[in-house]
Design a protein around this motif. Sequence first.
Motif, PDB file in Angstrom:
ATOM      1  N   TRP A  83       0.833  -1.206   0.000  1.00 32.01           N
ATOM      2  CA  TRP A  83       0.000   0.000   0.000  1.00 32.01           C
ATOM      3  C   TRP A  83       0.864   1.251   0.000  1.00 32.01           C
ATOM      4  CZ3 TRP A  83      -4.672  -0.486  -1.537  1.00 32.01           C
ATOM      5  CH2 TRP A  83      -5.483  -1.555  -1.143  1.00 32.01           C
ATOM      6  N   GLU A  84       1.889   1.263   0.835  1.00 39.02           N
ATOM      7  CA  GLU A  84       2.735   2.456   0.982  1.00 39.02           C
ATOM      8  C   GLU A  84       3.751   2.585  -0.149  1.00 39.02           C
ATOM      9  OE1 GLU A  84       2.062   4.744   2.992  1.00 39.02           O
ATOM     10  OE2 GLU A  84       1.733   4.120   5.066  1.00 39.02           O
ATOM     11  N   GLY A  85       3.975   1.509  -0.884  1.00 46.16           N
ATOM     12  CA  GLY A  85       4.953   1.543  -1.976  1.00 46.16           C
ATOM     13  C   GLY A  85       6.381   1.343  -1.514  1.00 46.16           C
ATOM     14  N   THR A  86       6.562   1.006  -0.226  1.00 43.49           N
ATOM     15  CA  THR A  86       7.924   0.855   0.303  1.00 43.49           C
ATOM     16  C   THR A  86       8.525  -0.515  -0.014  1.00 43.49           C
ATOM     17  OG1 THR A  86       7.015   0.099   2.382  1.00 43.49           O
ATOM     18  CG2 THR A  86       7.538   2.433   2.246  1.00 43.49           C
ATOM     19  N   ILE A  87       7.711  -1.417  -0.542  1.00 45.90           N
ATOM     20  CA  ILE A  87       8.213  -2.782  -0.762  1.00 45.90           C
ATOM     21  C   ILE A  87       9.404  -2.802  -1.729  1.00 45.90           C
ATOM     22  CG2 ILE A  87       6.641  -3.489  -2.656  1.00 45.90           C
ATOM     23  CD1 ILE A  87       6.612  -6.032  -0.292  1.00 45.90           C
ATOM     24  N   GLU A  88       9.397  -1.882  -2.676  1.00 46.16           N
ATOM     25  CA  GLU A  88      10.524  -1.843  -3.616  1.00 46.16           C
ATOM     26  C   GLU A  88      11.825  -1.496  -2.888  1.00 46.16           C
ATOM     27  OE1 GLU A  88       8.850  -1.084  -8.036  1.00 46.16           O
ATOM     28  OE2 GLU A  88       9.533   0.707  -6.981  1.00 46.16           O
ATOM     29  N   TYR A  89      11.725  -0.592  -1.905  1.00 44.03           N
ATOM     30  CA  TYR A  89      12.925  -0.202  -1.156  1.00 44.03           C
ATOM     31  C   TYR A  89      13.394  -1.332  -0.244  1.00 44.03           C
ATOM     32  CZ  TYR A  89      12.322   4.343  -3.133  1.00 44.03           C
ATOM     33  OH  TYR A  89      12.229   5.359  -4.041  1.00 44.03           O
ATOM     34  N   GLY A 258       6.521  -7.353 -13.338  1.00 44.80           N
ATOM     35  CA  GLY A 258       6.412  -5.935 -12.966  1.00 44.80           C
ATOM     36  C   GLY A 258       5.308  -5.650 -11.972  1.00 44.80           C
ATOM     37  N   LYS A 259       5.008  -6.595 -11.085  1.00 47.48           N
ATOM     38  CA  LYS A 259       3.903  -6.417 -10.147  1.00 47.48           C
ATOM     39  C   LYS A 259       4.300  -5.724  -8.843  1.00 47.48           C
ATOM     40  CE  LYS A 259       0.861 -10.120 -11.689  1.00 47.48           C
ATOM     41  NZ  LYS A 259      -0.251  -9.308 -12.145  1.00 47.48           N
ATOM     42  N   LEU A 260       5.582  -5.437  -8.672  1.00 45.06           N
ATOM     43  CA  LEU A 260       5.986  -4.796  -7.420  1.00 45.06           C
ATOM     44  C   LEU A 260       5.641  -3.314  -7.385  1.00 45.06           C
ATOM     45  CD1 LEU A 260       9.514  -6.285  -6.671  1.00 45.06           C
ATOM     46  CD2 LEU A 260       7.356  -6.835  -5.583  1.00 45.06           C
ATOM     47  N   LYS A 261       5.499  -2.762  -8.571  1.00 42.92           N
ATOM     48  CA  LYS A 261       5.214  -1.337  -8.667  1.00 42.92           C
ATOM     49  C   LYS A 261       3.873  -1.041  -8.018  1.00 42.92           C
ATOM     50  CE  LYS A 261       5.109   2.209 -12.215  1.00 42.92           C
ATOM     51  NZ  LYS A 261       4.906   2.438 -13.646  1.00 42.92           N
TER      52      LYS A 261
ATOM     53  N   ALA B  89       7.680   9.718  -3.240  1.00 46.58           N
ATOM     54  CA  ALA B  89       8.427   9.436  -2.011  1.00 46.58           C
ATOM     55  C   ALA B  89       7.694   8.349  -1.230  1.00 46.58           C
ATOM     56  CB  ALA B  89       8.566  10.709  -1.196  1.00 46.58           C
ATOM     57  N   ALA B  90       8.096   7.100  -1.434  1.00 46.18           N
ATOM     58  CA  ALA B  90       7.407   5.982  -0.781  1.00 46.18           C
ATOM     59  C   ALA B  90       7.936   5.784   0.639  1.00 46.18           C
ATOM     60  CB  ALA B  90       7.600   4.716  -1.605  1.00 46.18           C
ATOM     61  N   PHE B  91       7.064   6.034   1.589  1.00 48.37           N
ATOM     62  CA  PHE B  91       7.414   5.895   3.012  1.00 48.37           C
ATOM     63  C   PHE B  91       6.206   5.356   3.765  1.00 48.37           C
ATOM     64  CE2 PHE B  91      10.418   9.358   1.917  1.00 48.37           C
ATOM     65  CZ  PHE B  91      11.577   8.813   2.442  1.00 48.37           C
ATOM     66  N   PHE B  92       6.449   4.960   5.011  1.00 51.21           N
ATOM     67  CA  PHE B  92       5.324   4.717   5.909  1.00 51.21           C
ATOM     68  C   PHE B  92       4.902   6.101   6.397  1.00 51.21           C
ATOM     69  CE2 PHE B  92       7.541   0.726   5.855  1.00 51.21           C
ATOM     70  CZ  PHE B  92       6.505  -0.169   5.722  1.00 51.21           C
ATOM     71  N   LYS B  93       3.818   6.596   5.843  1.00 54.87           N
ATOM     72  CA  LYS B  93       3.466   8.004   6.040  1.00 54.87           C
ATOM     73  C   LYS B  93       2.996   8.310   7.470  1.00 54.87           C
ATOM     74  CE  LYS B  93       3.939   9.637   1.694  1.00 54.87           C
ATOM     75  NZ  LYS B  93       4.101   8.529   0.824  1.00 54.87           N
ATOM     76  N   GLY B  94       2.548   7.288   8.179  1.00 50.51           N
ATOM     77  CA  GLY B  94       2.043   7.520   9.529  1.00 50.51           C
ATOM     78  C   GLY B  94       3.133   7.721  10.565  1.00 50.51           C
TER      79      GLY B  94
END
Lengths: 264, 255
Positions: A83-89, A258-261, B89-94
């Motif tokens: 959800w947050e998009g952090t999985i790529e990092y 390309g499903k990680l995006k 900017a992908a972060f844990f926003k909370g």
Amino acid sequence: MNLKAQAYGSIAFIERNFALIKRYIGWEVVFLTYNIVNALAIGLIGARMGKDMVLYLVVGAMVWGFLSILFHEISESIAWERWEGTIEYTFMAPINRFTHLIGNCLHAVTYGVIRSTLILVLVVLFFGISLKGANLPALVIILIVSGLSFVGLGLIAAVLPLLSTEKGAYATHIFEAVLLLVSGVYYEIEVLPVWIRPLSYISPATYTLRAMRAALLQGTGLGELLPTIVLLLVTGSILIPLGIIVFRQAEFYAKKTGKLKRSG
Amino acid sequence: MKEAVKCEGLSKTFKRKEKVVALDNVSFTIPKNEVFGIVGPNGSGKSTLIRILSTLLIPDNGYAQIFGHDVVREYSKVRPLINRVSVDAAFFKGISAWENLRYAGRLYGLGSKETKQKTLDILGQLGFDEKRYYEPLENLSRGMQQKIAIARAFFTAPMLLLLDEPTTGLDPRSKMEVQEFVHRAMDSNGLTIVLTTHDMKEAESLCDRVAIIIKGRFVALEKPSTLLKKSGKSNLEEVFIDITGKEWKEIEYES
């Protein structure tokens, strides 16, 4: 990366998940209140049938609470990252997948133990239950070994939100609900229709609940519970590596397609 | 190893409702310490290329190497050498910048003290108010969040930095602060940068060489000065129109 760096990696997930719990503490209070009230309400159903029945039902509510926390927290941690998009990092960081997943599992176990203990204490106080005849060491051992199986199931379920954030979350909840139905959480599995029972026999929760009730209600000794403990240990030691392998395969598939995006 | 990046015949097609060719036989090398710019409209394949170099996407054909390591087969050797800033900017926003950065630091084997020291130093250079470091990210502006994303990428001391449209959507001041920071970072020893951007002026001022990418293909790859000289144009936007025969916005619309 060396062992120290991998250990730091595992701590990262525990620390991060607890930071998220702290941030949404209001929701934690809501969920905890709901869990406590739920355990008390279920216990009260058996109040007229005697203390043993209360304990029988309360054990179901508690064990299910603990196992579903393990299962849910592990898959939820992946869903949240999607959800947050952090999985790529997380995926491009120099930690191996084992470290990543075990970090999430350690958080789930710690969190599950804290919440379940809190509920147990409150339920015992509310009903004035005496645990004098119970085999408490056996209870703890069963809880730990059964946790391994649910960690493994959680890892397998985590694949679903990895591949599809929204649909994966739906599927995870359905899977969890089926386990609740077939595992004899509030009743003996013999009351289930015959055609559904094979699912009960393959659910690790069925054996956990039976062993927990035996230890708590009859004070059954470790020797008698040993076959169940070994069974749960073997199931866990198969399911955890299997979960990691399945997750790695899903990660490869997600990278290929390309499903990680996060979007698109 | 002289080359920081080597790509040969990279291709990637996504199977959606229709097949989408994101990269089509792309080959290039980037020597160490170079700032390599990739300019192109939305959907031209810039981010796909960055994702392949980030070990997050597996190409259909061809290969990519970073400091001699294949990004697919030797990803575990590549990952400690790279970091990335993406457009969102992908972060844990909370949770706060500090909690997000502490998490990132641990993934790279850094302790919390070291993380705090390094990130506050970088954020100070980016003009970020230290008091906001402990606030949930959802309370911070897009520009502030992007500065934290830049700190996250730089403080792990990567040898290759992948900057995927780091200034898109930023207000002019934040954009300038980020560009100045990248300028200063270019002088750091051993740092190679791949920068994708929409902004032709940004590419011209920051990059040693620039590749123009259209529909997954590199249609030009030169030093900005060479591109200008060869085409006889005064800026890269005119060079782009000259090469493609189309206005920048026209291409974006088609994509």
